[in-house]
Structures are given as C-alpha cells and as structure tokens.
Write an enzyme that holds these catalytic residues in place. Structure first.
Site, PDB file in Angstrom:
ATOM      1  N   GLY A  80     -72.214  19.723 102.034  1.00 35.47           N
ATOM      2  CA  GLY A  80     -71.352  19.302 103.135  1.00 35.47           C
ATOM      3  C   GLY A  80     -69.904  19.468 102.770  1.00 35.47           C
ATOM      4  O   GLY A  80     -69.572  19.982 101.706  1.00 35.47           O
ATOM      5  N   GLU A 116     -70.413  24.478 106.543  1.00 39.93           N
ATOM      6  CA  GLU A 116     -70.415  23.994 105.164  1.00 39.93           C
ATOM      7  C   GLU A 116     -71.734  24.302 104.456  1.00 39.93           C
ATOM      8  O   GLU A 116     -71.732  24.691 103.291  1.00 39.93           O
ATOM      9  CB  GLU A 116     -70.111  22.495 105.123  1.00 39.93           C
ATOM     10  CG  GLU A 116     -68.657  22.168 105.348  1.00 39.93           C
ATOM     11  CD  GLU A 116     -67.747  22.558 104.191  1.00 39.93           C
ATOM     12  OE1 GLU A 116     -68.231  22.776 103.056  1.00 39.93           O
ATOM     13  OE2 GLU A 116     -66.524  22.632 104.419  1.00 39.93           O
ATOM     14  N   GLU A 176     -71.856  26.706 101.140  1.00 37.21           N
ATOM     15  CA  GLU A 176     -72.281  26.145  99.869  1.00 37.21           C
ATOM     16  C   GLU A 176     -73.674  26.553  99.429  1.00 37.21           C
ATOM     17  O   GLU A 176     -74.014  26.409  98.264  1.00 37.21           O
ATOM     18  CB  GLU A 176     -72.153  24.619  99.916  1.00 37.21           C
ATOM     19  CG  GLU A 176     -70.691  24.219 100.067  1.00 37.21           C
ATOM     20  CD  GLU A 176     -70.467  22.730 100.169  1.00 37.21           C
ATOM     21  OE1 GLU A 176     -71.446  21.962 100.091  1.00 37.21           O
ATOM     22  OE2 GLU A 176     -69.305  22.345 100.328  1.00 37.21           O
ATOM     23  N   GLU A 201     -75.178  24.690  91.080  1.00 38.38           N
ATOM     24  CA  GLU A 201     -76.633  24.826  91.094  1.00 38.38           C
ATOM     25  C   GLU A 201     -77.155  24.292  92.418  1.00 38.38           C
ATOM     26  O   GLU A 201     -76.577  23.383  93.004  1.00 38.38           O
ATOM     27  CB  GLU A 201     -77.204  24.007  89.932  1.00 38.38           C
ATOM     28  CG  GLU A 201     -78.658  24.190  89.648  1.00 38.38           C
ATOM     29  CD  GLU A 201     -79.111  23.408  88.410  1.00 38.38           C
ATOM     30  OE1 GLU A 201     -80.328  23.410  88.157  1.00 38.38           O
ATOM     31  OE2 GLU A 201     -78.279  22.792  87.713  1.00 38.38           O
TER      32      GLU A 201
END
Length: 129
Positions: free
Chosen positions: A23, A39, A43, A97
């Site tokens: 987020g 987002e 990501e 990760e």
C-alpha cells in the site's frame, strides 16, 4: 490479496524491513480505489481485477515512526482481493521481498499498523469470497 488457500501476500519494506500489506499514499486527485490498485501494482507487479472494502483503520493503532524519524498516524483503507493477475515483481528499493503467508502464521516482524487488520481478517475470513 488472498490466494485460494487463504494465504496473504505481504511485502518486506525497504525502509524498516518489516512485513506489511502492500500500500501507500494517495496521489492528488486519486480515489482510494485508484490508489490501492496503483500502489499494489507499483509494489508487487500485480493488477487487481476486483476488490472489496474490508475496513478503515485509524487512531493509536496506526501510529508509525520511520527509521529516518518521520512520524505519522495513518488512516488505512484496507481492501481485500482474490481476483488479480500478473507476475510478482520486486523493485529492490521499496520492496525487498514478496511472500505469501498463512494468516495464522505471520512473520515476527509484521508492521504494528497491520496487526489490527489481521486480527479482523482472522475473525471475518469466512465472509470473504
């Protein structure tokens, strides 16, 4: 984002190395739905097809201090999605990760602001389709 076995995709952040739900902050003029989709894509590399509002979190449980000393009280608008596509991509900066975790076996270094989300998710899992 939940997979078919009720595992949740978490991101290990690049700033504090804690695990959290993907987020981030809104851009000017965006809706919260647009922000969530953007987002997650930025990501994780995944595109959300459908999502449902899960809950809104604010107050003391959403207090966070970043490693650089910046301090915030978040208003987290949390959506749940089981309908997404694409391949997981890690940018190496914001995201170190990405990994799916069983909601009952979350990492020790889970972001404190996410704790109430997972408490609610465990209670309401049967409602999420």
């Amino acid at each position: 984002m939940l997979d078919g076995m009720n595992k949740v995709l978490l991101q290990r952040r690049g700033d504090d190395y804690n695990w959290c739900i993907p987020g981030g902050g809104m851009d000017l003029g965006e809706t919260v739905e647009e922000t969530a989709k953007r987002e997650v894509y930025e990501e994780t590399g995944l595109v959300i097809d459908e999502m449902k509002l899960f809950n809104v979190y604010s107050g003391e449980s959403q207090h966070h201090i970043y490693p650089d000393g910046n301090e915030f009280y978040f208003v987290n608008v949390v959506y749940v999605s089981r309908a997404y596509k694409g391949e997981v991509l890690i940018d190496g900066e914001e995201t170190k990760e990405l990994k799916y975790f069983d909601i009952y076996e979350l990492p020790q270094t889970l972001s404190k602001t996410n704790v109430p989300v997972f408490e609610d998710l465990r209670r309401r899992l049967s409602e999420i389709k």
